[in-house]
Design a protein around this motif. Structure first.
Motif, PDB file in Angstrom:
ATOM      1  N   UNK A 251       0.827  -1.218   0.000  1.00  0.00           N
ATOM      2  CA  UNK A 251       0.000   0.000   0.000  1.00  0.00           C
ATOM      3  C   UNK A 251       0.854   1.257   0.000  1.00  0.00           C
ATOM      4  N   UNK A 252       1.887   1.280   0.857  1.00  0.00           N
ATOM      5  CA  UNK A 252       2.726   2.482   0.966  1.00  0.00           C
ATOM      6  C   UNK A 252       3.516   2.694  -0.329  1.00  0.00           C
ATOM      7  N   UNK A 253       4.139   1.628  -0.827  1.00  0.00           N
ATOM      8  CA  UNK A 253       4.986   1.762  -2.018  1.00  0.00           C
ATOM      9  C   UNK A 253       4.133   2.117  -3.244  1.00  0.00           C
ATOM     10  N   UNK A 254       2.983   1.502  -3.361  1.00  0.00           N
ATOM     11  CA  UNK A 254       2.089   1.832  -4.490  1.00  0.00           C
ATOM     12  C   UNK A 254       1.731   3.314  -4.469  1.00  0.00           C
ATOM     13  N   UNK A 255       1.470   3.841  -3.272  1.00  0.00           N
ATOM     14  CA  UNK A 255       1.132   5.269  -3.183  1.00  0.00           C
ATOM     15  C   UNK A 255       2.354   6.132  -3.508  1.00  0.00           C
ATOM     16  N   UNK A 256       3.471   5.846  -2.839  1.00  0.00           N
ATOM     17  CA  UNK A 256       4.642   6.725  -2.966  1.00  0.00           C
ATOM     18  C   UNK A 256       5.202   6.743  -4.385  1.00  0.00           C
ATOM     19  N   UNK A 257       5.220   5.579  -5.029  1.00  0.00           N
ATOM     20  CA  UNK A 257       5.856   5.522  -6.358  1.00  0.00           C
ATOM     21  C   UNK A 257       5.080   6.297  -7.425  1.00  0.00           C
ATOM     22  N   UNK A 258       3.825   6.636  -7.136  1.00  0.00           N
ATOM     23  CA  UNK A 258       3.079   7.477  -8.086  1.00  0.00           C
ATOM     24  C   UNK A 258       3.749   8.834  -8.216  1.00  0.00           C
ATOM     25  N   UNK A 259       4.260   9.318  -7.070  1.00  0.00           N
ATOM     26  CA  UNK A 259       4.844  10.666  -7.042  1.00  0.00           C
ATOM     27  C   UNK A 259       6.367  10.637  -7.049  1.00  0.00           C
ATOM     28  N   UNK A 260       6.932   9.519  -6.576  1.00  0.00           N
ATOM     29  CA  UNK A 260       8.391   9.406  -6.457  1.00  0.00           C
ATOM     30  C   UNK A 260       8.842   8.142  -7.194  1.00  0.00           C
ATOM     31  N   UNK A 261       8.862   8.160  -8.518  1.00  0.00           N
ATOM     32  CA  UNK A 261       9.183   6.923  -9.261  1.00  0.00           C
ATOM     33  C   UNK A 261      10.591   6.407  -9.000  1.00  0.00           C
ATOM     34  N   UNK A 262      11.489   7.284  -8.524  1.00  0.00           N
ATOM     35  CA  UNK A 262      12.867   6.830  -8.263  1.00  0.00           C
ATOM     36  C   UNK A 262      13.077   6.322  -6.842  1.00  0.00           C
ATOM     37  N   UNK A 263      12.014   6.274  -6.077  1.00  0.00           N
ATOM     38  CA  UNK A 263      12.112   5.755  -4.700  1.00  0.00           C
ATOM     39  C   UNK A 263      12.629   4.319  -4.718  1.00  0.00           C
ATOM     40  N   UNK A 264      13.549   3.990  -3.791  1.00  0.00           N
ATOM     41  CA  UNK A 264      14.002   2.604  -3.668  1.00  0.00           C
ATOM     42  C   UNK A 264      13.144   1.923  -2.596  1.00  0.00           C
ATOM     43  N   UNK A 265      12.386   0.917  -3.016  1.00  0.00           N
ATOM     44  CA  UNK A 265      11.503   0.205  -2.069  1.00  0.00           C
ATOM     45  C   UNK A 265      12.173  -1.108  -1.680  1.00  0.00           C
ATOM     46  N   UNK A 266      12.340  -1.317  -0.388  1.00  0.00           N
ATOM     47  CA  UNK A 266      13.122  -2.468   0.068  1.00  0.00           C
ATOM     48  C   UNK A 266      12.347  -3.291   1.104  1.00  0.00           C
ATOM     49  N   UNK A 267      12.346  -4.600   0.882  1.00  0.00           N
ATOM     50  CA  UNK A 267      11.722  -5.530   1.825  1.00  0.00           C
ATOM     51  C   UNK A 267      12.743  -5.916   2.895  1.00  0.00           C
ATOM     52  N   UNK A 268      12.353  -5.808   4.153  1.00  0.00           N
ATOM     53  CA  UNK A 268      13.179  -6.300   5.259  1.00  0.00           C
ATOM     54  C   UNK A 268      12.666  -7.687   5.604  1.00  0.00           C
ATOM     55  N   UNK A 269      13.485  -8.706   5.377  1.00  0.00           N
ATOM     56  CA  UNK A 269      12.972 -10.074   5.508  1.00  0.00           C
ATOM     57  C   UNK A 269      13.713 -10.848   6.596  1.00  0.00           C
ATOM     58  N   UNK A 270      12.989 -11.335   7.602  1.00  0.00           N
ATOM     59  CA  UNK A 270      13.663 -12.082   8.670  1.00  0.00           C
ATOM     60  C   UNK A 270      14.128 -13.456   8.197  1.00  0.00           C
TER      61      UNK A 270
END
Ligand code: PMP
Length: 415
Positions: A251-270
């Protein structure tokens, strides 16, 4: 008074921010929330001072543990229940139209289509490791429903005890694979179905289905994402979060990338979670659990609660292709980070928040972002008080020292 004493104390001016009481405690405007629901969301975005200074980046954290139910799941629970009501209202309207045409009434059918009716004994069922259960239990109470929560028995006792205090029914079940009918999510679904079809009662069961119900990621698309964007002054470089259902990150990345296409979205995985390989290589594969055979494959072998999963849910899939990278975090690293955050920042966080913070440090190091002033946002999902009997029991008492270091945390990952 404590705050006054703190502000008046002689902390070195270059370490402590310049706060004054009037900017901290503003009482000049009327500000009344509509019940517990009105207190959900609009959580603060705070700068984690220790990590920001160590890395030379702006490490910002959305303090989701400050929601009334103690986690971002309040947003999801409210959205699921409200969407359900909206659905019900729409169907009622349709029914009315039909009624006009046919001039017949089928009260029983209208009831069934309504699915949940306040103060009628109707129940909301959910399979959850705890946070969603707590949020649902609060909101169900406030809106006239009962909550029935199925959770794995290896989750911390604090959460199931809290659920009982909130008047929810709690079933703790042996951790099992998703293909097993007694697995906690499957059990919640079948319990809802059983209630709806129980001829001895008119009560209905509604399965909230946080893993597959897309009201989940949409709640973060509609609230968490816009809040972060606004709070950051419409600029950020990276967003880092773990995934349990995947609702938050999608939800957050889908929203943010509309306005910030160069945003780096990273999964923190245990450790023990299969999502990292899905993000990096497109395949669901986990080295540890694969080695140990099918029995363990469906479970995540980690002390961390709330994130890490070995299947792709609808909510994770909703944002999966927008996630650029994934970072693995071990239990040992998470424990040391939780300790470090108490020592340095007075932040008492749960295990998934600690995983997120380790992932931020690793991301900055891997990409050579030190001293770049990059703005990185992560989530502090819940408080350490939800994890006293498991995660924090492993960490132990912090004592009076400030001796945990980032180097030590990173070394723990290489062991
Ligand atoms: N942290 C905690 C403590 C949680 O309970 C959850 C939800 N299971 C998450 C993080 C992950 O959130 P999501 O389900 O949106 O991926």
């Amino acid at each position: 008074i404590a705050l006054q004493n703190l502000l008046g104390s002689s902390g070195p001016p270059d370490i402590f921010p310049n706060l004054s009481l009037p900017t901290v405690l503003q009482h000049d405007k009327e500000d009344i929330k509509q019940g517990i629901e009105g207190c959900i969301g609009n959580t603060p975005l705070l700068r984690i001072r220790s990590l920001s200074e160590y890395l030379g980046c702006e490490v910002l954290a959305k303090a989701e543990f400050l929601n009334p139910g103690g986690s971002p799941k309040d947003r999801v629970a409210l959205s699921i229940i409200l969407k359900q009501k909206k659905g019900k209202e729409k169907k009622k309207k349709k029914k009315k139209k039909k009624k006009k045409k046919k001039k017949t009434t089928d009260a029983r059918q209208a009831e069934e289509e309504g699915r949940i009716r306040p103060f009628s004994g109707d129940k909301v069922f959910e399979g959850t490791v705890g946070s969603t259960g707590v949020s649902l239990a609060h909101i169900c109470r406030a809106r006239g429903y009962l909550a029935h929560i199925c959770m794995p028995s290896d989750q911390s006792l604090e959460k199931s005890n809290l659920l009982l205090k909130l008047g929810a029914v709690v079933e703790r079940v042996t951790p099992a694979s998703i293909v097993d009918q007694k697995q906690f999510v499957n059990l919640a679904k079948s319990r809802a179905n059983d209630l709806t079809h129980d001829p001895t009662t008119t009560a209905h069961g509604f399965f909230a289905d946080q893993f597959e119900n897309e009201a989940n990621w949409k709640a973060h698309f509609e609230t968490t994402g816009p809040e972060i964007y606004r709070q950051c002054g419409k600029h950020l470089d990276a967003f880092v979060a773990g995934a349990g259902t995947g609702g938050t990150i999608s939800g957050v990345v889908k929203y943010l990338k509309q306005y910030l296409p160069n945003l780096t979205a990273v999964l923190a995985d245990p450790q023990g979670s299969g999502l990292l390989n899905k993000v990096k290589y497109g395949v669901m594969f986990n080295e540890v659990t694969e080695r140990e055979g099918t029995r363990r494959r469906a479970q995540v072998d980690s002390i961390v609660e709330g994130i890490g999963i070995n299947r792709v849910t609808a909510n994770f899939e909703a944002g999966r292709t927008l996630i650029d990278d994934a970072v693995r975090v071990s239990d040992e690293e998470a424990c040391l980070m939780a300790r470090y955050l108490v020592e340095q920042d007075g932040l008492f966080v749960g295990s998934s928040s600690a995983v997120n913070c380790v992932a931020v440090v690793k991301l900055v190091k891997e990409r050579g972002w030190e001293n770049s002033s990059k703005k990185i946002v992560t989530i502090l999902c819940d408080s350490g008080s939800r994890h006293l009997s498991k995660f924090w029991a492993k960490i132990g008492d912090v004592g009076g020292n400030w001796d945990t270091t980032i180097e030590e945390i990173l070394e723990a990952g290489t062991k």
